[in-house]
Design an enzyme around this catalytic site. Structure first.
Site, PDB file in Angstrom:
ATOM      1  N   GLU A 173       0.791  -1.229   0.000  1.00  0.00           N
ATOM      2  CA  GLU A 173       0.000   0.000   0.000  1.00  0.00           C
ATOM      3  C   GLU A 173       0.829   1.287   0.000  1.00  0.00           C
ATOM      4  O   GLU A 173       0.816   2.036   0.995  1.00  0.00           O
ATOM      5  CB  GLU A 173      -0.954   0.035   1.204  1.00  0.00           C
ATOM      6  CG  GLU A 173      -1.988  -1.054   1.197  1.00  0.00           C
ATOM      7  CD  GLU A 173      -3.108  -0.845   2.215  1.00  0.00           C
ATOM      8  OE1 GLU A 173      -3.048   0.120   2.997  1.00  0.00           O
ATOM      9  OE2 GLU A 173      -4.047  -1.648   2.222  1.00  0.00           O
ATOM     10  N   GLU A 354      -5.486  -8.510   0.724  1.00  0.00           N
ATOM     11  CA  GLU A 354      -6.167  -8.151   1.979  1.00  0.00           C
ATOM     12  C   GLU A 354      -7.641  -7.873   1.706  1.00  0.00           C
ATOM     13  O   GLU A 354      -7.983  -7.279   0.678  1.00  0.00           O
ATOM     14  CB  GLU A 354      -5.572  -6.879   2.618  1.00  0.00           C
ATOM     15  CG  GLU A 354      -4.191  -7.055   3.173  1.00  0.00           C
ATOM     16  CD  GLU A 354      -3.683  -5.820   3.918  1.00  0.00           C
ATOM     17  OE1 GLU A 354      -4.494  -4.967   4.324  1.00  0.00           O
ATOM     18  OE2 GLU A 354      -2.450  -5.720   4.090  1.00  0.00           O
TER      19      GLU A 354
HETATM   20  C1  FCB Z   1      -4.381  -2.020   5.459  1.00  0.00           C
HETATM   21  C2  FCB Z   1      -3.024  -2.442   5.991  1.00  0.00           C
HETATM   22  C3  FCB Z   1      -3.085  -3.523   7.025  1.00  0.00           C
HETATM   23  C4  FCB Z   1      -4.243  -3.344   7.963  1.00  0.00           C
HETATM   24  C5  FCB Z   1      -5.529  -3.138   7.200  1.00  0.00           C
HETATM   25  C6  FCB Z   1      -6.753  -2.997   8.064  1.00  0.00           C
HETATM   26  O1  FCB Z   1      -4.306  -0.707   5.029  1.00  0.00           O
HETATM   27  O2  FCB Z   1      -2.210  -2.880   4.924  1.00  0.00           O
HETATM   28  O3  FCB Z   1      -1.848  -3.571   7.681  1.00  0.00           O
HETATM   29  O4  FCB Z   1      -3.980  -2.334   8.845  1.00  0.00           O
HETATM   30  O5  FCB Z   1      -5.422  -2.022   6.375  1.00  0.00           O
END
Ligand code: FCB
Length: 443
Positions: A173, A354
């Site tokens: 990210e 994620e």
């Molecule tokens: C993302 C991050 C991860 C976690 C989630 C909820 O932005 O990569 O580490 O904090 O959000």
């Protein structure tokens, strides 16, 4: 002969036979042991020490004490039936000063983790940078300093040479590092200065490209990519102003990262917008975009929420939210973002790196998380049936953990962690996910 079901209908809830079901974590959020075995300080240790920056004054200690509970956590992953596990390597464990000699004890921890995963038939996916920059590198300017991109590639190569891993994510990210870390200053290193932030954006992308080259050079079998948090943006009303605001936000959140990596150039409208705020153009050198667009083998997609914007560029919330106020439960946007990638960009295998929601329910019952996961996996199944090339999915997160500025209050885990005793308990959503994995379909 049975007729093939129409795409997106009967196939909904099913997944390809070789689909990888995983869960994710990151080093600073779960490991604890921040001063052990030669680990150097990271920007997050420094930031957490500043009063008022983190909810309840929390820090990366104890995390989920994963550094000391490796075997227990590997068994937990096995009991969930995970086919994949995405974790990050803490750069300050490997190079406590950010450069030079390797700290073997730090590397040994990840060697044990990878060996434990492979023994259990779990495919490791390693993220090289999940925000915990060695403080020594911040002291020379952090990602604002172009040299840091080169140092990142050196570090990437030495970690990749030491670990028996096929799947690599360079940077986690970059947008969050830019926006939360350098525009808003609510994440480490806590800088609130747009003019510096977009220089950081370029150097993060450059670091990604240099790391891809370094990893490729060292191992032909490796699959390398980047993990981008994508936010589908929509106008909140029918006005041209809202449409313009949504497109501008799409530029800052999505195209600023997708286009250089996948198309080899910054979009003109985004560059113009950024140039009004930052001298970034003076930092883009000949050849940089060729490096940044070095072909990748996988694109990590992190999806949590859509963003609806009004004509003033203000976010309008429309869908249910839980603990994390920025996160709306709207699975349709997940479908949209996957289909948009397939439509607007050259084909590249996608891995969802994620996806999840923070709630303080459970462990026995966590209906809000369950509803979120069910909806999003259904949307994912539909996107795959409609042609999105998605090879795997990692729920965020395996364990409740240190949620950055929110501290330990916001819980994203499939597994509940009692931070006082470190007892792990599988939540209802985790039990449901275990069944999804076992049957490779939604039941
Ligand atoms: C993302 C991050 C991860 C976690 C989630 C909820 O932005 O990569 O580490 O904090 O959000």
């Amino acid at each position: 002969m049975t007729a093939l079901p129409e795409a997106g209908t009967e196939l909904s809830g099913r997944f390809p036979p070789d689909f990888i079901w995983g869960a994710g974590s990151s080093a600073y959020q779960i490991e604890g042991a921040t001063t052990e075995d030669g680990r150097g300080p990271s920007v997050w240790d420094t930031f957490c020490a500043v009063p008022g920056k983190i909810n309840d004054g929390d820090t990366g200690e104890p995390g989920a004490d994963h550094y000391h509970r490796l075997e227990e956590d590997l068994e937990l992953m096995s009991s969930l039936g995970l086919g994949g596990y995405r974790f990050s390597v803490a750069w300050p464990r490997i190079q406590p000063e950010g450069v030079g000699k390797v700290n073997q004890k730090g590397l040994d921890f990840y060697r044990r983790l990878v060996a434990g995963l492979l023994e259990r038939g779990i495919r490791p996916m390693t993220t090289l940078f999940h925000w915990d920059l060695p403080q020594a590198l911040q002291d020379i300017g952090g990602w604002e300093n172009r040299d840091v991109a080169g140092r990142f590639a050196d570090y990437a190569a030495l970690v990749a040479d030491a670990l028996d891993v096929a799947d690599w994510v360079t940077i986690n990210e970059p947008r969050t590092v830019v926006d939360a870390g350098h525009v808003l200053g609510i994440h480490a290193p806590g800088i609130a200065d747009e003019s510096r932030a977009y220089v950081v954006a370029h150097h993060l992308l450059l670091g990604h490209g240099l790391a891809v080259q370094a990893l490729r050079a060292g191992g032909p079998g490796r699959r390398v990519g980047i993990a981008l948090d994508l936010h589908p943006t929509y106008p909140a009303d029918d006005t041209p102003e809202a449409a313009a605001a949504a497109w501008r936000q799409d530029g800052a959140d999505n195209r600023l990262y997708l286009d250089p990596v996948l198309l080899g150039g910054y979009p003109a409208d985004v560059l113009e917008w950024v140039a009004e705020r930052s001298p970034v153009i003076g930092h883009i050198r000949a050849g940089d975009l060729a490096t940044i667009s070095e072909p990748i083998d996988l694109l990590g997609v992190q999806y949590y929420t859509p963003a609806f914007l009004d004509g003033e560029g203000q976010r309008i919330y429309r869908y249910p939210r839980a603990q994390a106020v920025w996160l709306e439960d709207h699975p349709e946007a997940f479908y949209d973002v996957l289909m948009r990638l397939a439509r607007d960009y050259p084909p590249v295998p996608i891995v969802v790196t994620e996806n999840g929601i923070a709630t303080d329910e459970g462990p026995d019952d966590d209906p809000v998380r369950l509803r979120y996961l069910q909806g999003h996996l259904r949307a994912l199944s539909r996107a795959i049936a409609d042609g999105a090339p998605v090879a795997g999915y990692h729920a965020w997160s395996l364990l409740d953990n240190f949620e950055w500025a929110e501290g330990y209050r916001q819980r994203f885990g499939l597994v509940h962690v009692d931070f006082a005793t470190q007892k792990r308990t599988l939540k209802a959503s985790g039990r449901w996910y275990r069944d999804v994995i076992r049957h490779n379909r939604l039941l």
